[in-house]
Scaffold this active site. Structure first.
Site, PDB file in Angstrom:
ATOM      1  N   GLY A  45     -11.002 -35.799 -23.553  1.00 52.43           N
ATOM      2  CA  GLY A  45     -12.417 -35.580 -23.847  1.00 52.43           C
ATOM      3  C   GLY A  45     -12.589 -34.390 -24.774  1.00 52.43           C
ATOM      4  N   GLN A  50     -16.258 -27.183 -28.916  1.00 57.78           N
ATOM      5  CA  GLN A  50     -14.850 -26.849 -29.108  1.00 57.78           C
ATOM      6  C   GLN A  50     -14.421 -26.862 -30.568  1.00 57.78           C
ATOM      7  OE1 GLN A  50     -13.784 -29.810 -25.861  1.00 57.78           O
ATOM      8  NE2 GLN A  50     -12.162 -28.296 -25.615  1.00 57.78           N
ATOM      9  N   CYS A  88      -7.545 -27.865 -20.558  1.00 58.74           N
ATOM     10  CA  CYS A  88      -8.605 -27.851 -21.566  1.00 58.74           C
ATOM     11  C   CYS A  88      -7.970 -27.608 -22.924  1.00 58.74           C
ATOM     12  CB  CYS A  88      -9.604 -26.742 -21.238  1.00 58.74           C
ATOM     13  SG  CYS A  88     -10.947 -26.604 -22.443  1.00 58.74           S
ATOM     14  N   LEU A  89      -8.383 -28.378 -23.914  1.00 61.07           N
ATOM     15  CA  LEU A  89      -7.802 -28.221 -25.256  1.00 61.07           C
ATOM     16  C   LEU A  89      -8.078 -26.826 -25.823  1.00 61.07           C
ATOM     17  CD1 LEU A  89      -8.665 -31.704 -26.826  1.00 61.07           C
ATOM     18  CD2 LEU A  89      -6.463 -30.937 -25.914  1.00 61.07           C
ATOM     19  N   HIS A 130     -16.510 -31.917 -16.943  1.00 57.57           N
ATOM     20  CA  HIS A 130     -15.794 -30.914 -17.739  1.00 57.57           C
ATOM     21  C   HIS A 130     -16.422 -30.772 -19.127  1.00 57.57           C
ATOM     22  CE1 HIS A 130     -11.858 -29.015 -19.220  1.00 57.57           C
ATOM     23  NE2 HIS A 130     -12.536 -29.255 -20.337  1.00 57.57           N
ATOM     24  N   GLU A 131     -16.644 -31.910 -19.790  1.00 56.67           N
ATOM     25  CA  GLU A 131     -17.196 -31.853 -21.151  1.00 56.67           C
ATOM     26  C   GLU A 131     -18.633 -31.341 -21.137  1.00 56.67           C
ATOM     27  OE1 GLU A 131     -15.062 -31.938 -23.336  1.00 56.67           O
ATOM     28  OE2 GLU A 131     -13.525 -32.902 -22.120  1.00 56.67           O
ATOM     29  N   HIS A 134     -18.836 -27.663 -21.176  1.00 60.26           N
ATOM     30  CA  HIS A 134     -18.716 -27.076 -22.521  1.00 60.26           C
ATOM     31  C   HIS A 134     -20.088 -26.963 -23.193  1.00 60.26           C
ATOM     32  CE1 HIS A 134     -14.443 -26.553 -23.120  1.00 60.26           C
ATOM     33  NE2 HIS A 134     -14.171 -27.808 -22.794  1.00 60.26           N
TER      34      HIS A 134
HETATM   35 ZN    ZN Z   1     -12.310 -28.372 -22.178  1.00 60.76          ZN
END
Ligand code: ZN
Length: 161
Positions: A45, A50, A88-89, A130-131, A134
């Site tokens: 995701g 991000q 998380c990226l 999670h997304e 953000h």
């Molecule tokens: Zn993340």
């Protein structure tokens, strides 16, 4: 176009994203670039936060193809919470336990402006929560234990967030 992913310590990750106009003509290109970025990073995701863009759009793929939710809102969540490891990226290499609602109902719009109402559980519910975090400037280190948070911050080059 693959966009550079912002890493923990970048203040943009702490910003609240803004609702988008459903007819925003830049949305399709944004989603396409986000998808390319997500595929390259092999993530499940991605939120525009991000990549430094503060719009309320999330994309994810939990194995059923790419999904897009514009202006997503969680309208119901289960009392039942479950804990699982999350990465998380924007925090490369980190995996921390995060408690989240096991089931949610989320509402939003697709790229054609059509309303979507989704009941999600398990991994899908986790990824969406999670997304959506953000979009509100929250990260997994805010949702884990104090000791896990400290461990991640110490391991990250660049020091505390
Ligand atoms: Zn993340």
């Amino acid at each position: 176009m693959v966009l550079p992913i912002k890493i923990l310590g970048n203040p943009v990750l702490r910003e609240r994203s803004k609702e988008v106009e459903l007819r925003d003509p830049t949305l399709k290109a944004l989603v396409k670039n986000m998808e390319e970025t997500l595929r390259r990073a092999e993530g499940v995701g991605l939120a525009p936060t991000q990549v430094g863009i503060l719009k309320r759009v999330i994309i994810y793929d939990v194995g059923e193809g790419l999904k897009v939710l514009i202006n997503p809102m969680i309208t119901r969540e289960s009392e039942e919470k479950v804990e699982d490891e999350e990465g998380c990226l924007s925090i490369p290499g980190a995996k921390v336990p995060v408690r989240r609602a096991e089931r949610i109902r989320v509402e939003g719009y697709d790229l054609e402006g059509k309303k979507i109402v989704l009941e999600a559980d398990g991994l899908l519910a986790r990824v969406i929560q999670h997304e959506m975090d953000h979009l509100n400037g929250f990260l997994i280190i805010d949702r884990t234990t104090e000791s896990e948070r400290r461990r991640v911050l110490e391991e990250m080059v660049g020091g505390p967030d």
